[in-house]
Structures are given as C-alpha cells and as structure tokens.
Design an enzyme around this catalytic site. Structure first.
Site, PDB file in Angstrom:
ATOM      1  N   SER A  93      -8.010   0.786  24.974  1.00 40.31           N
ATOM      2  CA  SER A  93      -8.379   1.016  26.087  1.00 40.31           C
ATOM      3  C   SER A  93      -7.544   0.459  27.460  1.00 40.31           C
ATOM      4  O   SER A  93      -6.408   0.352  26.987  1.00 40.31           O
ATOM      5  CB  SER A  93      -9.243  -0.350  25.987  1.00 40.31           C
ATOM      6  OG  SER A  93     -10.264   0.198  24.744  1.00 40.31           O
TER       7      SER A  93
HETATM    8  N1  SAM Z   1      -9.592  -1.438  20.419  1.00 43.38           N
HETATM    9  C1  SAM Z   1      -8.498  -0.326  20.272  1.00 43.38           C
HETATM   10  C2  SAM Z   1      -7.398  -0.301  21.313  1.00 43.38           C
HETATM   11  O1  SAM Z   1      -7.511  -1.788  21.929  1.00 43.38           O
HETATM   12  O2  SAM Z   1      -6.735   0.574  20.930  1.00 43.38           O
HETATM   13  C3  SAM Z   1      -9.744   0.265  21.540  1.00 43.38           C
HETATM   14  C4  SAM Z   1     -10.501   1.707  20.640  1.00 43.38           C
HETATM   15  S1  SAM Z   1     -10.750   2.917  21.028  1.00 43.38           S
HETATM   16  C5  SAM Z   1     -11.351   2.650  22.770  1.00 43.38           C
HETATM   17  C6  SAM Z   1     -12.725   3.310  19.662  1.00 43.38           C
HETATM   18  C7  SAM Z   1     -12.635   3.068  18.624  1.00 43.38           C
HETATM   19  O3  SAM Z   1     -13.870   3.032  17.829  1.00 43.38           O
HETATM   20  C8  SAM Z   1     -11.550   5.016  18.195  1.00 43.38           C
HETATM   21  O4  SAM Z   1     -10.490   4.498  17.278  1.00 43.38           O
HETATM   22  C9  SAM Z   1     -12.855   4.642  17.106  1.00 43.38           C
HETATM   23  O5  SAM Z   1     -12.385   5.916  16.629  1.00 43.38           O
HETATM   24  C10 SAM Z   1     -13.662   4.029  17.116  1.00 43.38           C
HETATM   25  N2  SAM Z   1     -14.454   4.094  16.480  1.00 43.38           N
HETATM   26  C11 SAM Z   1     -15.691   4.794  16.807  1.00 43.38           C
HETATM   27  N3  SAM Z   1     -16.690   4.170  16.129  1.00 43.38           N
HETATM   28  C12 SAM Z   1     -16.456   3.535  14.950  1.00 43.38           C
HETATM   29  C13 SAM Z   1     -17.461   2.898  14.411  1.00 43.38           C
HETATM   30  N4  SAM Z   1     -18.427   2.972  13.181  1.00 43.38           N
HETATM   31  N5  SAM Z   1     -16.535   1.919  12.759  1.00 43.38           N
HETATM   32  C14 SAM Z   1     -15.020   2.411  12.922  1.00 43.38           C
HETATM   33  N6  SAM Z   1     -14.738   2.468  14.083  1.00 43.38           N
HETATM   34  C15 SAM Z   1     -15.195   3.261  15.535  1.00 43.38           C
END
Ligand code: SAM
Length: 222
Positions: A64
């Site tokens: 992010s």
């Molecule tokens: N917090 C992260 C960082 O600091 O890098 C940003 C992550 S990215 C914007 C969003 C993440 O949410 C992705 O890696 C995606 O695979 C994950 N995601 C989406 N739906 C999800 C779910 N139901 N359970 C767990 N992870 C999920």
C-alpha cells in the site's frame, strides 16, 4: 546499488511528507520513520520505496501507499500490547509498522506464495508476526478478541465475523475494539472506522476515499 544512508534520508523525507499531508500521530510517524520499506519490495522497485506510492509485489498485489498505511494506522490507534489482526499481509510492511508500535500482530494472507516470501522477510528483520494463509474475511476466532482489526483490501461491506471478533468496550477494562476497513465498489472505497460498544452495538465513522485491490472472500468481498 543505493547505500543505506540514501534510504535513511529518503525515509526521513517521507515522514516529513506524511506530516505535511495531515498525519499528526507522532507514534505513527516514528514507526514510518523506523521501518525499512525498501526491504519489503523487490530490487527493481527499491529506488522508489520512499515515494508515496503503491508498488507491485507480485500476484497482481501491491504494497500500500505509505500515506494509506499511516492513515489506517492512525485510525486503528494501536497501543503497546494490543492484539491486532491484519487482513491482507501482502508485503508485510503494515505488519512491521504495527510491530514498531508495540502491538502483538496477527496477519492473514490468501496468497500462499506471497505469504512464504513475506514470512522470511519479516523474520530476517526481526519482526514477530503470527501469520496464516487463508480467507481473512472470516477473521481468526481462536485468537479473538482483538483490540484492532485492519483490512488492507477493498470490501463491499464490513464482514460480520470481523465485527464479532472485536473486543467489547470495557471488557478487561480496555477501550472498544476498532475495525478499520475500506468499503465501496471496484472504483473507490471509503475508509470506515467501527468501534464495538456492546454485544451488537457499533459506532461507525466514515472518512476519506481510497482505492485498494479487492478483498476476495466469503464475507464482504468485492
Ligand atoms: N498490508 C499489505 C502491505 O503492507 O503490503 C498490503 C496488501 S495489498 C494492498 C492487499 C492484500 O490483501 C493482498 O496481498 C491480497 O492478496 C490480500 N487479500 C485479499 N483478500 C483477502 C482475504 N480474503 N484474506 C486475506 N488476504 C486477502
């Protein structure tokens, strides 16, 4: 290759920029100033690690934007010792910021290969995060209640399971559990803060708009 001193100066400039853009929680700013964001992205993106932008981390996912991380963390308001659940581990950067603030961090990621890489990065930097692969929209009942839950992907609504895993205000003499979650459609999501005041009593505050990758799961997915 860029030297550590260059990254240190860029990181300090990023903190200054966060402050100019309205992040006024000194504990959050100190954490952003401490976490080496360049270690959470792959080599080619390292020169851009301290720009205020999201960057690719593989599997069509992103680390992010720093402002987004700072903003969500400010709303979450983690205190030392708080139990915090993150949904969407991604690169591990948000989890590291929470660790720097003294929280006990649990984090769920649905992409196993991403989680494996992130696990080794977090371990190599000395961050202790309890990680799990799976659908974070169902939360982590065995570890509940949480003082805070932060969802780092865009949802269509707040999953009931997550609301139910927040600490109720006054339980163990502690403040209300907080859920920070972007809610909207594929184009944009509004940041929402829920506070759990009673068994089925939540206070909701909506603030500014963001654009996240979609939350994919059984509850509240996009
Ligand atoms: N917090 C992260 C960082 O600091 O890098 C940003 C992550 S990215 C914007 C969003 C993440 O949410 C992705 O890696 C995606 O695979 C994950 N995601 C989406 N739906 C999800 C779910 N139901 N359970 C767990 N992870 C999920």
């Amino acid at each position: 290759m860029l030297r550590d001193g260059v990254f240190d100066r860029r990181r300090q400039r990023l903190v200054d920029k966060m402050r100019e853009n309205g992040i006024n929680d000194e504990r959050v700013l100190a954490a952003i100033g401490s976490v080496h964001r360049h270690r959470f992205v792959e080599g080619a993106f390292r020169p851009r690690a301290y720009e205020d932008e999201a960057l690719p981390i593989g599997m069509k996912q992103t680390i992010s934007q720093p402002f987004t991380v700072a903003y969500q963390t400010m709303l979450l308001n983690p205190r030392p010792g708080d139990r915090i659940l993150e949904i969407g581990t991604g690169s591990g950067y948000q989890a590291a910021v929470l660790c720097e603030m003294g929280a006990r961090v649990f984090s769920i990621e649905r992409h196993r290969p991403l989680l494996a890489r992130t696990r080794s990065i977090l371990e190599s930097l000395g961050y202790r995060v309890v990680l799990r692969a799976g659908d974070g929209t169902l939360g982590w009942a065995a570890q509940a209640p949480f003082d805070g839950i932060v969802v780092t992907a865009g949802a269509s609504e707040a999953p009931e399971a997550l609301l139910q895993q927040l600490r109720i205000e006054g339980e163990d003499d502690k403040p209300a559990g907080r859920l920070v979650i972007p809610v909207g459609d594929h184009r944009a999501q509004t940041m929402n803060l829920y506070r759990r005041l009673g068994e089925d009593d939540y206070e909701r505050t909506a603030s500014r708009n963001f654009k996240f990758v979609p939350l994919i799961g059984k509850q509240g997915g996009l």
